[in-house]
Design a protein around this motif. Structure first.
Motif, short mmCIF file in Angstrom:
data_model
loop_
_atom_site.label_atom_id
_atom_site.label_comp_id
_atom_site.label_asym_id
_atom_site.label_seq_id
_atom_site.Cartn_x
_atom_site.Cartn_y
_atom_site.Cartn_z
N ASP A 24 0.80 -1.22 0.00
CA ASP A 24 0.00 0.00 0.00
C ASP A 24 0.84 1.28 0.00
O ASP A 24 0.28 2.38 -0.11
CB ASP A 24 -0.94 0.02 1.21
N ASP A 31 -4.83 7.68 -0.63
CA ASP A 31 -5.97 7.09 0.08
C ASP A 31 -5.84 7.34 1.58
O ASP A 31 -5.04 6.70 2.27
CB ASP A 31 -6.02 5.58 -0.22
N THR A 34 -6.44 4.26 4.04
CA THR A 34 -5.30 3.34 4.02
C THR A 34 -4.15 3.93 4.82
O THR A 34 -3.51 3.26 5.62
CB THR A 34 -4.87 3.04 2.57
N LYS A 37 -4.94 3.90 8.60
CA LYS A 37 -4.92 2.52 9.12
C LYS A 37 -3.48 2.06 9.34
O LYS A 37 -3.13 1.55 10.41
CB LYS A 37 -5.64 1.59 8.14
N HIS A 38 -2.63 2.25 8.33
CA HIS A 38 -1.25 1.79 8.45
C HIS A 38 -0.45 2.64 9.45
O HIS A 38 0.36 2.09 10.20
CB HIS A 38 -0.57 1.76 7.10
#
Length: 160
Positions: A24, A31, A34, A37-38
């Motif tokens: 990703d 995004d 994304t 989240k990471h």
């Protein structure tokens, strides 16, 4: 008691999805979900130079996902400082140099973080083939090939 044990086991047993984080990397700046989240996972669990390098990158990506100019600069500067610290402690780490190259190649010039592009490009040509993790090597090569940073001769050396 059983529920408490299950919770502790799940927290202790958590691992960082580094393969997903690597995959990703090319979309983290586009995004927001994304990226968040990471970044959240990395902030909690990053414990290797590579994981901290990705954490730094996702910090810089967050600058693109906030409207507040002070937060933008804070995310960017913190990420840059984190990445430079990791590279300073592991200057021959292929993946850290790849992360920095990608960041520096694509960010706007006015941020003043473009000093290592040629150095990192050359380093990757000379060292990517030494990476033991075949999947990571292939992921990095394919990304760099698609990014059009290298000419055909350099790509041939990079892909050996």
């Amino acid at each position: 008691m059983v529920l408490q044990f299950a919770f502790i086991a799940s927290v202790v047993g958590q691992t960082l999805p580094i393969a997903e984080i690597r995959k990703d990397f090319k979309v983290g700046h586009k995004d927001e979900e994304t990226c968040k989240k990471h970044l959240e996972a990395l902030e909690k669990h990053a414990d290797s130079p590579i994981e901290r390098g990705y954490e730094a990158a996702y910090h810089m990506f967050m600058a693109k996902h906030t409207g507040n100019p002070f937060k933008k600069m804070s995310y960017f500067k913190n990420g840059r400082n984190m990445l430079e610290k990791e590279i300073k402690s592991a200057p021959n780490n292929v993946e850290l140099r790849y992360i920095r190259l990608c960041i520096q190649y694509y960010i706007p010039s006015y941020l003043g973080y473009k000093d290592n592009i040629e150095e990192d490009k050359d380093f990757l040509v000379d060292n990517l083939y030494k990476l033991n993790d075949k999947n990571t090597k292939e992921l990095i090569f394919n990304y760099l090939k698609g990014a059009k940073m290298y000419n055909d001769e350099e790509l041939a050396l990079l892909g050996r």
